[in-house]
Each structure stands twice: as C-alpha cells, then as structure tokens.
Design a protein around this motif. Structure first.
Motif, PDB file in Angstrom:
ATOM      1  N   PRO A 172       0.845  -1.200   0.000  1.00  0.00           N
ATOM      2  CA  PRO A 172       0.000   0.000   0.000  1.00  0.00           C
ATOM      3  C   PRO A 172       0.879   1.248   0.000  1.00  0.00           C
ATOM      4  O   PRO A 172       1.726   1.414   0.879  1.00  0.00           O
ATOM      5  CB  PRO A 172      -0.806  -0.129   1.295  1.00  0.00           C
ATOM      6  CG  PRO A 172       0.048  -0.970   2.187  1.00  0.00           C
ATOM      7  CD  PRO A 172       0.842  -1.883   1.307  1.00  0.00           C
ATOM      8  N   THR A 173       0.691   2.117  -0.989  1.00  0.00           N
ATOM      9  CA  THR A 173       1.582   3.254  -1.193  1.00  0.00           C
ATOM     10  C   THR A 173       0.788   4.551  -1.326  1.00  0.00           C
ATOM     11  O   THR A 173      -0.191   4.609  -2.082  1.00  0.00           O
ATOM     12  CB  THR A 173       2.422   3.043  -2.472  1.00  0.00           C
ATOM     13  OG1 THR A 173       3.073   1.768  -2.410  1.00  0.00           O
ATOM     14  CG2 THR A 173       3.469   4.134  -2.624  1.00  0.00           C
ATOM     15  N   LEU A 194       6.980  -1.664   2.099  1.00  0.00           N
ATOM     16  CA  LEU A 194       6.445  -2.758   2.907  1.00  0.00           C
ATOM     17  C   LEU A 194       5.217  -3.361   2.251  1.00  0.00           C
ATOM     18  O   LEU A 194       4.386  -2.649   1.692  1.00  0.00           O
ATOM     19  CB  LEU A 194       6.069  -2.253   4.306  1.00  0.00           C
ATOM     20  CG  LEU A 194       7.185  -1.650   5.154  1.00  0.00           C
ATOM     21  CD1 LEU A 194       6.602  -1.019   6.412  1.00  0.00           C
ATOM     22  CD2 LEU A 194       8.223  -2.695   5.511  1.00  0.00           C
ATOM     23  N   THR A 195       5.096  -4.673   2.336  1.00  0.00           N
ATOM     24  CA  THR A 195       3.888  -5.339   1.856  1.00  0.00           C
ATOM     25  C   THR A 195       2.833  -5.343   2.952  1.00  0.00           C
ATOM     26  O   THR A 195       3.100  -4.979   4.108  1.00  0.00           O
ATOM     27  CB  THR A 195       4.185  -6.790   1.450  1.00  0.00           C
ATOM     28  OG1 THR A 195       4.542  -7.534   2.627  1.00  0.00           O
ATOM     29  CG2 THR A 195       5.311  -6.865   0.433  1.00  0.00           C
ATOM     30  N   LEU A 196       1.640  -5.764   2.595  1.00  0.00           N
ATOM     31  CA  LEU A 196       0.572  -5.899   3.591  1.00  0.00           C
ATOM     32  C   LEU A 196       0.967  -6.904   4.677  1.00  0.00           C
ATOM     33  O   LEU A 196       0.664  -6.714   5.859  1.00  0.00           O
ATOM     34  CB  LEU A 196      -0.728  -6.319   2.910  1.00  0.00           C
ATOM     35  CG  LEU A 196      -1.365  -5.243   2.031  1.00  0.00           C
ATOM     36  CD1 LEU A 196      -2.386  -5.854   1.076  1.00  0.00           C
ATOM     37  CD2 LEU A 196      -2.019  -4.158   2.883  1.00  0.00           C
ATOM     38  N   LEU A 223      -4.515   6.385  -1.801  1.00  0.00           N
ATOM     39  CA  LEU A 223      -3.650   5.225  -1.651  1.00  0.00           C
ATOM     40  C   LEU A 223      -3.831   4.287  -2.837  1.00  0.00           C
ATOM     41  O   LEU A 223      -4.917   4.189  -3.404  1.00  0.00           O
ATOM     42  CB  LEU A 223      -4.010   4.501  -0.346  1.00  0.00           C
ATOM     43  CG  LEU A 223      -3.067   3.435   0.189  1.00  0.00           C
ATOM     44  CD1 LEU A 223      -1.809   4.088   0.739  1.00  0.00           C
ATOM     45  CD2 LEU A 223      -3.760   2.634   1.296  1.00  0.00           C
ATOM     46  N   GLU A 224      -2.759   3.582  -3.188  1.00  0.00           N
ATOM     47  CA  GLU A 224      -2.851   2.556  -4.225  1.00  0.00           C
ATOM     48  C   GLU A 224      -2.003   1.355  -3.813  1.00  0.00           C
ATOM     49  O   GLU A 224      -1.094   1.475  -2.991  1.00  0.00           O
ATOM     50  CB  GLU A 224      -2.369   3.106  -5.570  1.00  0.00           C
ATOM     51  CG  GLU A 224      -0.928   3.593  -5.558  1.00  0.00           C
ATOM     52  CD  GLU A 224      -0.538   4.245  -6.864  1.00  0.00           C
ATOM     53  OE1 GLU A 224      -1.139   3.914  -7.903  1.00  0.00           O
ATOM     54  OE2 GLU A 224       0.382   5.098  -6.848  1.00  0.00           O
ATOM     55  N   PHE A 225      -2.319   0.192  -4.378  1.00  0.00           N
ATOM     56  CA  PHE A 225      -1.566  -1.028  -4.087  1.00  0.00           C
ATOM     57  C   PHE A 225      -0.623  -1.315  -5.247  1.00  0.00           C
ATOM     58  O   PHE A 225      -1.049  -1.354  -6.407  1.00  0.00           O
ATOM     59  CB  PHE A 225      -2.513  -2.206  -3.867  1.00  0.00           C
ATOM     60  CG  PHE A 225      -3.347  -2.074  -2.626  1.00  0.00           C
ATOM     61  CD1 PHE A 225      -2.806  -2.322  -1.375  1.00  0.00           C
ATOM     62  CD2 PHE A 225      -4.678  -1.699  -2.699  1.00  0.00           C
ATOM     63  CE1 PHE A 225      -3.574  -2.198  -0.225  1.00  0.00           C
ATOM     64  CE2 PHE A 225      -5.459  -1.573  -1.568  1.00  0.00           C
ATOM     65  CZ  PHE A 225      -4.899  -1.825  -0.317  1.00  0.00           C
TER      66      PHE A 225
END
Length: 370
Positions: A172-173, A194-196, A223-225
């Motif tokens: 999540p960025t 970092l990942t979820l 936010l975007e993934f």
C-alpha cells in the motif's frame, strides 16, 4: 487448486513416506513443497522468498543475526533449511523456534496459493541428506492439517472482507501529492517499501484487518496497491530484542484471551494470590512469548480473534514445550459437549467464565502441586 485437494495430496505423500518435491504452478505462480519421509520440511514460493523468511525470523527469533556471513547459503535450492540447521548448530536457534519459522512460511505460502486457479501439480522424487535437527523441525501430518485449517479460516475471512481482488504481497503506497499528515497512524508504513504482510507484522494485527482498514483510503484516491521487489538476501539483518523469563520465584500463569476485562479480572485474582500473569490477546502472534517465558499453567479462552480455542489447545499439546503444561479452558459455553470437546483437544480442565476466584485458585493449586 483447493485446500481440500492439497490436503489429500499431502496426506497421500505422508502415508507413503515419500521423499521429494511437490510443485504447484501456473504461468504466474510457483510453489515448491519440500517433503522428507512424508513430512513437510519447507515451502518455497517464487515471490518474495526473502521477505517471507525475514518476517518469520522477526516474529520468532529476532535475536538471531543470520546476515551477510550466511548469504552464501542462499544460492542453493534448499537454502533456508541450511540456514536453520546452521542456527540450530550454533545454538542461536531452538528446534521449537525453527518449527515456528517453518509454520509461518508454509502458512503464508498456502494462503497465497489459495488465490490461484488452474495450477499444475508435479511430483519429483528427490533424495536429500537431511540433518536430524531439520528432520525434527519438519511438520508432521497433524501439524500440516493444523496449518491448512488455519489457512482456510484466514482465506474465508479475507474473502468475506471483500478482499479477493487483492493479495497480501502488494504494497500500500501513498499517491503522489497526498499529505502524510492525513494518515497520522499508518503514514510511516505506506512508503512503498512494505507489503501488507509486513505491515500486519509491525502492527501485530491480522493481514485481513490491516488491509480492510486501508480500503477507505483507496476509495478516497489517497492510496494505491503496488507490486514491489523482494529484499536482497545479503543485506537483511534482524533487530536485537532482549527477552527474559519473568521472575522465577512465583508461578507464571499465561492467559490467552482477547478480553481486557477478563485480563483485568484475572490479574486482580492472581497477583494478590502470589502468581505472575502473562496476558496474550492474540495466540499465534503471542506464541513466541509463551516459548520464551514457559508458563507453569495456561488459561485459554475458546472464542479468540482469528483462531479457534480448541485448535490452539491441540497446537499447544502438539508442541513439546507444552506437552505436559496444564491447560485450563475458560469459556461461557459450559456444556457437556464443550467439556468433552475440550478434553479431546488436550485440555486439562474446564472452567466457566467469568471464573469464581476461589474455584480458580483451588484449581491452580491442584495442578501446580501447591
């Protein structure tokens, strides 16, 4: 590939005592399950192999510095087992912790596997020289079933939360132009590094809970993934965390329950009576605390977040460190059926919730030989 199909395959391999590799793959995904005499030694995924390894170490053995000096072992197909063997032989890693690392990694791999369809299954016979310590740390058929059951629960929760279109390996960025002040709590984790899975570990929450909490930010276009690369193996270092057993004088009672009210109630009963109390609101994340402190007795609730009390009880009984530890089930569901099921799961005793102070103290004295 369904969990039920995988369970059947692994059961067959266990019954035959096979040695080799079960490879599940399609054009986007590949998972290799390393099998030794029917037991599951390790799982390797084609995505974020080092990240997954690093997370498991941070959770269960954060004081072990495997770092650069061990990086040459990361060049071979069976590298993680080599690292675990090295840690055990150097007495930096216990067999129990090695098993917990393997469980974590296997569970994450199984969870990610459940999102893919049209996977090919291939078996390769492969005889390997496996050390006694790695053989001992490998997961038995019973332990594999426990991991598969937990994975099924996690995946059901993930889908029920409307997250089927996402994967925990995504990062999540914060979108460009978004002010991080608008995200005071989570902002520092939303930097695209970092990942979820990683964030869930930092926050000590389930990956489903963390991901669901981020959806409103996605809907607001803040936010975007994104997909991010794996960590470089040669630069990973673990933070040093000092741990210690609580006082050796007073018996230590661990309470596995997510209710702060019950924790407060038990504290008022136990502390004046000369006991210490270790409160664990989330069982799997708190398992390291149990291993490190080795409580003299465990109070276990049946209704836990992201876990089943009976399964946790059975898991504890299957862990050598708690094979003989008294486990008292605490629950409001005080029926004959519940009592019978608790006994079958390995519980020592059954106590209604909230517990009567004198009844609880009498039970503690009985099972602690006081």
């Amino acid at each position: 590939m369904t969990i039920a199909t995988l369970t059947e395959q692994l059961n067959n391999l266990n019954q035959r005592g096979n040695d080799g590799e079960l490879i599940l793959s399609n054009q986007d995904f590949a998972l290799t399950l390393h099998i030794y005499r029917g037991k599951l030694l390790y799982a390797t995924n084609s995505i974020h192999r080092v990240r997954r390894w690093t997370r498991a170490l941070q959770q269960h053995c954060s004081t072990w510095k495997w770092g650069v000096e061990s990086s040459h072992l990361l060049d071979n197909q069976f590298r993680e087992c080599g690292l675990l063997e090295q840690g055990i032989s150097q007495q930096q890693l216990s067999l129990i912790r090695a098993k917990l690392v393997i469980r974590n990694i296997v569970q994450e791999c199984f969870f990610e596997l459940s999102s893919y369809t049209n996977l090919n299954s291939e078996w390769k016979d492969n005889q390997k020289e496996i050390s006694i310590s790695c053989q001992t740390a490998a997961l038995s058929s019973q332990e594999i079933r426990s991991v598969l059951y937990r994975t099924t629960q996690m995946h059901q929760q993930w889908q029920a939360a409307g997250l089927a279109h996402l994967s925990p390996i995504l990062s999540p960025t914060i979108k460009a132009g978004t002010q991080s002040q608008a995200l005071p709590v989570l902002g520092k984790y939303l930097n695209g590094n970092l990942t979820l899975w990683d964030i869930a570990l930092h926050l000590e929450k389930s990956v489903t809970e963390v991901t669901r909490s981020l959806l409103p930010l996605v809907e607001k276009n803040l936010l975007e993934f994104k997909e991010i690369p794996d960590l470089p193996a040669t630069t990973v270092e673990q933070p040093v965390v000092e741990t210690h057993r609580l006082s050796e004088v007073q018996p230590l009672i661990a309470c596995i329950d997510d209710s702060p009210v019950l924790a407060h109630t038990l504290k008022k009963i136990l502390i004046p009576a000369g006991y210490q109390m270790l409160s664990i609101p989330e069982p799997m994340r708190g398992f390291t605390q149990l291993i490190e402190n080795k409580p003299d007795l465990i109070l276990l609730d049946l209704l836990l977040p992201n876990a089943n009390g009976y399964s946790i009880c059975k898991f504890l009984r299957d862990t050598p460190a708690f094979e003989k530890t008294p486990i008292i089930i605490l629950t409001a569901k005080n029926t004959l059926v519940d009592r019978a099921r608790a006994r079958m799961s390995g519980a020592t005793e059954f106590l209604g919730k909230p517990p009567e102070p004198q009844e609880l103290l009498q039970m503690l004295r009985r099972y602690l030989g006081q």
